[in-house]
Design a protein around this motif. Structure first.
Motif, mmCIF file in Angstrom:
data_model
loop_
_atom_site.group_PDB
_atom_site.id
_atom_site.type_symbol
_atom_site.label_atom_id
_atom_site.label_comp_id
_atom_site.label_asym_id
_atom_site.label_seq_id
_atom_site.Cartn_x
_atom_site.Cartn_y
_atom_site.Cartn_z
ATOM 1 N N ILE A 1 0.833 -1.207 0.000
ATOM 2 C CA ILE A 1 0.000 0.000 0.000
ATOM 3 C C ILE A 1 0.864 1.251 0.000
ATOM 4 N N CYS A 2 1.868 1.283 0.885
ATOM 5 C CA CYS A 2 2.728 2.454 0.957
ATOM 6 C C CYS A 2 4.047 2.101 1.630
ATOM 7 N N MET A 3 5.056 2.923 1.385
ATOM 8 C CA MET A 3 6.351 2.819 2.047
ATOM 9 C C MET A 3 6.497 4.025 2.976
ATOM 10 N N LEU A 4 6.873 3.790 4.211
ATOM 11 C CA LEU A 4 7.071 4.857 5.184
ATOM 12 C C LEU A 4 8.566 5.180 5.238
ATOM 13 N N ARG A 5 8.925 6.358 4.714
ATOM 14 C CA ARG A 5 10.335 6.753 4.616
ATOM 15 C C ARG A 5 10.592 7.969 5.496
ATOM 16 N N GLY A 6 11.743 7.986 6.150
ATOM 17 C CA GLY A 6 12.095 9.107 7.015
ATOM 18 C C GLY A 6 13.269 8.789 7.916
ATOM 19 N N HIS A 7 13.358 7.549 8.381
ATOM 20 C CA HIS A 7 14.490 7.151 9.206
ATOM 21 C C HIS A 7 15.770 7.164 8.364
ATOM 22 N N ALA A 8 16.861 7.599 8.990
ATOM 23 C CA ALA A 8 18.142 7.672 8.294
ATOM 24 C C ALA A 8 19.012 6.449 8.530
ATOM 25 N N ALA A 9 18.523 5.512 9.314
ATOM 26 C CA ALA A 9 19.261 4.269 9.578
ATOM 27 C C ALA A 9 18.244 3.154 9.795
ATOM 28 N N GLY A 10 18.734 1.954 10.054
ATOM 29 C CA GLY A 10 17.863 0.792 10.151
ATOM 30 C C GLY A 10 16.803 0.910 11.232
ATOM 31 N N VAL A 11 15.604 0.424 10.912
ATOM 32 C CA VAL A 11 14.506 0.395 11.876
ATOM 33 C C VAL A 11 14.653 -0.868 12.726
ATOM 34 N N THR A 12 14.766 -0.685 14.036
ATOM 35 C CA THR A 12 15.014 -1.808 14.939
ATOM 36 C C THR A 12 13.737 -2.418 15.498
ATOM 37 N N ASP A 13 12.652 -1.626 15.583
ATOM 38 C CA ASP A 13 11.411 -2.160 16.144
ATOM 39 C C ASP A 13 10.271 -1.228 15.782
#
Length: 472
Positions: free
Chosen positions: A191-203
């Motif tokens: 449906i969509c991609m949530l972009r904004g973090h500048a590094a890996g999402v841990t949780d």
């Protein structure tokens, strides 16, 4: 009649925690008395159709009085505003010498897991009939793959279906993005991609109403996402640029959440108010080791953390004040990281059995019994999975009622998904899924167990469909 009686008891158990939230002793007494009355009523031979009608009306009344248990006290937070921005010994030899003692003498458990679910005993003929007379192995037989997602360019660390949702799946990746996927109806799509973090999402975690996602990242920020709009609502930044490692909403109050952050080689547990963006007074605690996993009990009274030194810490938390009190430290296996913690309360006709499911880098999945109101643990069983280095996660299967046996599922470094029946003394593995080409990091069912999602270190997400289960 016995079947209707079990449905009525399960219904009342679901709402039990909402009747008298400040009187857990009464809740226990209520369910015991309710069970006794339903048994006597079943023996009296009243018309089952009348009882079913009564059960339906009672469910409507309870829903109108307390709301659905899955969403009570959570509410929507879309309109709320915030201003935040190994080493050591290893192997099963050490694990066999588990040290589960601590300096405090534990008190008998009085109030842990007052929200309960039903698991039938071996004599539960009526319950087995409601489950279709199938064995656990038959219940968890899979016909094949429903869909494969490959939208991420790095390892997918977490997959979660929304609460009581069988169609919407979220994935978090070390490529710094989250994705929202629709898996029903065909064809499944992103449906969509949530972009904004500048590094890996841990949780990440869904709010109870499934309209918001809270995510944490190695870029020292947490983000609150509006799922419907596919946009970031708020950014939560640590003033010291600390890595954020894990997060969880309070199970009964989504205005309160807990995050883990690492600063100058030290880890802290912090309870925050999402409306004000401020931490609660007394809601912070320093812990030894790098905390990799978080879990609440269903009442939100106990919080467990698991770290890279092989320890589990328990805390008690006041839902009104947000005050955090350190209670226990339990060593699972010294020097080997604890990568996942899941909590669940089961009940048979005879006794309660609140449990904690733990992944540890010792080639084993551990099932603990919770033995006190401040979170002390006792090892019950362990199941063999391959895990020496990866952050493997596991979960309880969501459907426990009216079925003989109860299952847990786990990823594994040997690229398989394992199903274990916790009630079997020998050969507990009832199914194993093969299809991944890299270590399987996380697994989750949708609410009706028609679909299972699993993800791996290469960024692939597989949606499995259960044999004989209607999709859609």
């Amino acid at each position: 009649m016995a079947a209707v009686w079990q449905q009525a008891l399960a219904l009342d158990a679901k709402f039990n925690a909402y009747r008298t939230p400040n009187n857990p002793q009464f809740r226990t007494l209520y369910i015991r008395r309710r069970s006794q009355l339903l048994r006597e009523c079943a023996k009296s031979g009243k018309d089952p159709s009348v009882r079913k009608d009564h059960l339906h009306i009672r469910a409507q009344l309870l829903n109108s009085r307390y709301g659905s248990p899955a969403f009570s006290d959570g509410g929507s937070i879309r309109s709320r505003s915030i201003s935040l921005r190994s080493g050591g010994r290893s192997g099963l030899d050490n694990f066999d010498k588990l040290n589960l003692s601590d300096s405090k003498k534990h008190r008998p458990m009085k109030r842990v897991f007052d929200s309960i679910e039903v698991v039938p005993t071996d004599e539960a003929e009526a319950s087995r009939a409601m489950a279709g007379g199938k064995t656990v192995s038959e219940n968890y037989a899979f016909a094949g793959m429903h869909h494969i997602f490959d939208q991420h360019t790095a390892a997918v660390t977490n997959v979660k279906f929304g609460h009581d949702d069988k169609t919407r799946l979220a994935c978090a990746s070390l490529d710094g993005t989250l994705s929202i996927c629709q898996v029903i109806p065909d064809p499944a799509n992103v449906i969509c991609m949530l972009r904004g973090h500048a590094a890996g999402v841990t949780d990440f975690v869904f709010s109870l109403s499934n309209d918001v996602i809270l995510s944490v990242s190695l870029d020292a920020t947490a983000r609150v996402w509006d799922i419907a709009a596919g946009k970031c609502m708020r950014v939560i930044e640590d003033s010291m640029a600390a890595e954020l490692l894990s997060c969880v909403f309070h199970p009964l109050n989504n205005n309160m959440f807990v995050i883990i952050f690492k600063r100058n080689s030290k880890c802290f547990v912090q309870v925050l108010n999402i409306s004000t963006g401020k931490g609660y007074k007394g809601g912070s605690s320093k812990v030894t080791g790098k905390v990799l996993a978080l879990a609440f009990d269903s009442t939100g009274h106990i919080l467990w953390t698991g770290d890279d030194k092989g320890s589990i810490h328990s805390f008690t938390i006041d839902v009104n004040s947000g005050k955090l009190i350190k209670a226990r430290r339990i060593t699972v296996c010294e020097g080997l990281p604890v990568t996942c913690i899941s909590a669940r309360s089961w009940i048979s006709r005879e006794a309660r059995d609140p449990s904690l499911l733990v992944n540890c880098c010792v080639n084993a999945l551990c099932l603990f019994k919770i033995i006190s109101e401040d979170g002390a643990l006792q090892l019950k069983k362990r199941f063999p999975v391959k895990q020496k280095r990866s952050s493997i996660r596991s979960t309880f299967c969501p459907l426990m009622s009216f079925r003989q046996g109860a299952c847990v599922i786990s990823g594994s470094e040997d690229m398989c998904v394992y199903f274990f029946d916790v009630c079997k003394e020998s050969k507990p593995c009832v199914n194993k899924l093969l299809g991944h080409s890299a270590p399987v990091l996380d697994v989750c069912f949708n609410c009706d167990e028609s679909l299972l999602a699993s993800c791996d270190e290469q960024g692939m997400v597989i949606i499995w469909k259960r044999e004989g289960k209607q999709i859609g």
